[in-house]
Design a protein around this motif. Structure first.
Motif, short mmCIF file in Angstrom:
data_model
loop_
_atom_site.label_atom_id
_atom_site.label_comp_id
_atom_site.label_asym_id
_atom_site.label_seq_id
_atom_site.Cartn_x
_atom_site.Cartn_y
_atom_site.Cartn_z
N LEU A 26 3.69 2.21 -6.06
CA LEU A 26 3.07 1.90 -4.80
C LEU A 26 2.92 0.39 -4.71
O LEU A 26 2.72 -0.29 -5.70
N ALA A 27 3.07 -0.09 -3.52
CA ALA A 27 2.98 -1.53 -3.37
C ALA A 27 2.02 -1.87 -2.26
O ALA A 27 1.81 -1.09 -1.35
N PHE A 28 1.44 -3.02 -2.35
CA PHE A 28 0.44 -3.40 -1.37
C PHE A 28 0.54 -4.90 -1.14
O PHE A 28 0.67 -5.67 -2.06
N HIS A 163 -1.74 7.22 0.00
CA HIS A 163 -2.16 5.99 -0.68
C HIS A 163 -2.08 4.79 0.28
O HIS A 163 -3.00 3.98 0.35
N GLU A 164 -1.00 4.69 1.04
CA GLU A 164 -0.88 3.56 1.97
C GLU A 164 -1.90 3.71 3.11
O GLU A 164 -2.43 2.70 3.60
N HIS A 167 -5.02 2.21 1.95
CA HIS A 167 -5.05 0.75 2.12
C HIS A 167 -5.41 0.40 3.56
O HIS A 167 -6.12 -0.58 3.81
N GLU A 193 -6.09 -0.87 -5.88
CA GLU A 193 -5.05 0.15 -6.01
C GLU A 193 -5.59 1.47 -6.53
O GLU A 193 -5.21 2.54 -6.05
N HIS A 237 -1.76 -2.42 -10.86
CA HIS A 237 -2.15 -1.11 -10.32
C HIS A 237 -2.98 -0.28 -11.28
O HIS A 237 -3.48 0.76 -10.90
ZN LIG Z 1 -1.16 0.38 -3.18
#
Ligand SMILES: [Zn+2]
Length: 270
Positions: A26-28, A163-164, A167, A193, A237
């Motif tokens: 997962l990226a943020f 998850h997104e 955010h 995260e 994360h």
């Molecule tokens: Zn994330």
């Protein structure tokens, strides 16, 4: 360091078994300004450091004022893998409904993401992170949720979507807003995260039990960093064990308050 700064985290997808079965990284990406830095010991003294139960992110009113999230999604297709985009679109509408109702309890007006972009390749993301190998990314400035859609990977992409969305909720509710004294570093990123993992579990716990079972297996199966990318992912994360623990908390507790990583001791967000 002081003054405005951009923060960009986009991590590699997990390698090895996890990558073959379910790329679940997962990226943020978040843009923050006006961050002031104090020394760690001074922050501890005045109680504003992340990890202090008295810090601003740990005492946000949504923890006190919201109850269990009504985590149902009756409109999901019977076979989530048959048409992953259709599944994600149905889940997206359910997540909007859940967060609208929950945040209303705390008098926070929920606004849908400006766009939920289901992309076939990272280059189609809205926030210019196409050079990363990500599964999902949220662009806070444009409020766009991006999820990389991979056929027959409905369960992992459903978790990524939730998850997104988490955010997005962190962004619009101000849960993780910088108050001026928190250090903005990898430890901060892990709290953000792991909270998103936990909030995803809160919203998915009544949707399809296989999604969280699958995610827990992935997280628990993660071993110590095998390479630099895996190590970088862990630092930003949290470890697989930490992720699994917060997913379990969210699943069990079912409330935003179950996911207060901001007041948790360092060893729970490692
Ligand atoms: Zn994330």
């Amino acid at each position: 360091m002081s003054g405005p700064r951009d923060w960009s985290v986009a991590e590699p997808r997990r390698r090895g078994i996890a990558r073959r079965i379910l790329p679940a990284a997962l990226a943020f990406v978040v843009v923050l300004g006006g961050v002031a830095y104090l020394r760690g010991d001074l922050q501890e003294l005045i109680g504003t450091a992340p990890g202090s139960p008295r810090s601003a992110p740990a005492t946000h009113h949504v923890y006190r004022e919201t109850g269990p999230v009504d985590a149902r999604c009756d409109t999901l297709p019977a076979d989530p893998d048959a048409d992953v985009r259709k599944t994600l679109n149905a889940l997206s509408r359910c997540l909007d409904r859940m967060w609208t109702a929950t945040l209303a309890e705390a008098d926070v007006d929920y606004e849908r993401p400006d766009e939920v972009r289901l992309v076939a390749a990272p280059g189609e993301a809205a926030c210019g992170v196409d050079d990363y190998d990500w599964a999902g990314v949220y662009c806070p400035d444009r409020r766009v949720v991006n999820v990389l859609v991979e056929e027959e990977q409905a369960l992992s992409t459903m978790f990524t979507l939730a998850h997104e969305y988490a955010h997005h909720v962190q962004e619009i509710s101000g849960i993780a807003d910088q108050q001026g004294a928190e250090v903005f570093d990898e430890a901060w990123s892990r709290r953000l995260e792991l909270q998103a993992d936990c909030l995803a579990a809160v919203t998915l716990r009544g949707v399809d039990s296989r999604v969280l079972e699958n995610q827990l297996l992935l997280a628990e199966g993660e071993t110590d960093a095998a390479d630099d990318q895996a190590e970088s992912y862990r630092r930003s994360h949290g470890s697989g064990a930490s992720s699994a623990a917060w997913i379990a908390r969210g699943k069990r507790g079912g409330k935003v308050a179950s996911c207060n990583t901001w007041g948790a001791p360092a060893d729970e967000v490692s």
